[in-house]
Design a protein around this motif. Structure first.
Motif, short mmCIF file in Angstrom:
data_model
loop_
_atom_site.label_atom_id
_atom_site.label_comp_id
_atom_site.label_asym_id
_atom_site.label_seq_id
_atom_site.Cartn_x
_atom_site.Cartn_y
_atom_site.Cartn_z
N UNK A 33 45.25 31.01 51.59
CA UNK A 33 44.83 30.47 50.30
C UNK A 33 43.45 31.06 50.00
N UNK A 34 43.33 31.83 48.92
CA UNK A 34 42.05 32.49 48.62
C UNK A 34 40.93 31.49 48.35
N UNK A 35 39.71 31.91 48.63
CA UNK A 35 38.55 31.09 48.28
C UNK A 35 38.49 30.95 46.77
N UNK A 36 37.81 29.92 46.32
CA UNK A 36 37.63 29.72 44.88
C UNK A 36 36.66 30.76 44.35
N UNK A 37 36.93 31.24 43.14
CA UNK A 37 36.02 32.18 42.50
C UNK A 37 34.86 31.41 41.88
N UNK A 38 33.82 32.13 41.53
CA UNK A 38 32.68 31.51 40.84
C UNK A 38 33.17 30.80 39.56
N UNK A 39 34.01 31.47 38.79
CA UNK A 39 34.51 30.88 37.54
C UNK A 39 35.33 29.62 37.80
N UNK A 40 36.16 29.64 38.84
CA UNK A 40 36.94 28.45 39.17
C UNK A 40 36.03 27.30 39.57
N UNK A 41 35.01 27.60 40.34
CA UNK A 41 34.09 26.54 40.77
C UNK A 41 33.34 25.94 39.58
N UNK A 42 32.91 26.79 38.67
CA UNK A 42 32.21 26.31 37.46
C UNK A 42 33.16 25.48 36.60
N UNK A 43 34.39 25.98 36.44
CA UNK A 43 35.38 25.28 35.62
C UNK A 43 35.72 23.91 36.17
N UNK A 44 35.96 23.84 37.48
CA UNK A 44 36.46 22.61 38.09
C UNK A 44 35.38 21.65 38.54
#
Length: 107
Positions: free
Chosen positions: A22-33
Motif C-alpha cells: 500500500x503506497x504512502x500517502x502523497x502530500x496532496x492526499x495528506x492535505x486533502x484528508x
C-alpha cells in the motif's frame, strides 16, 4: 493479515494470494484528508464515530494508485481490524516522515 515490511514505497501487508504494498500517502492526499482525519481523531479519542470508514476510504485511495482495480469490498475483506489499525498508523507515520524529509530539517 499482517504487516510484512515498511519502506519508502509503502507498507507491505499479507494478502491471500501473496502480499500487497500500500503506497504512502502523497502530500496532496495528506492535505486533502487531514481536516477529516483531525476531526475523526477527536471522536475516536472519545470512543465515538466510525473508526473504520474513513481509514478504509483513505487507504483505498492510496492503494488504487498501485492496484487500480482494487475495490473497497476487496480491501475490507482482506484486512483484519488489527491489520487495519497497524496499517493506518504506519502509513500516516511514514508519510509524515517522508514529507518532512522532502522539506529538510524541521526547526
Amino acid at each position: 493479515m499482517t504487516i510484512i515490511a515498511k519502506s519508502v514505497e509503502g507498507v507491505e501487508i499479507s494478502w491471500p494470494d501473496g502480499s500487497r504494498v500500500i503506497p504512502l500517502f502523497t502530500r496532496d492526499e495528506m492535505i486533502l484528508w487531514w481536516p477529516q482525519v483531525a476531526a475523526a481523531m477527536l471522536e475516536w479519542k472519545k470512543n465515538e464515530g466510525d473508526v473504520i470508514e474513513l481509514p478504509i476510504t483513505i487507504i483505498l485511495t492510496a492503494a488504487q494508485r498501485r492496484y487500480p482495480a482494487m475495490t473497497r469490498e476487496e480491501l475490507e475483506n482482506n484486512l483484519t481490524p488489527a491489520t487495519l489499525r497497524d496499517l493506518w498508523q504506519e502509513l500516516w507515520a511514514l508519510s509524515v516522515t517522508m514529507l518532512a524529509d522532502e522539506r529538510g530539517p524541521v526547526q
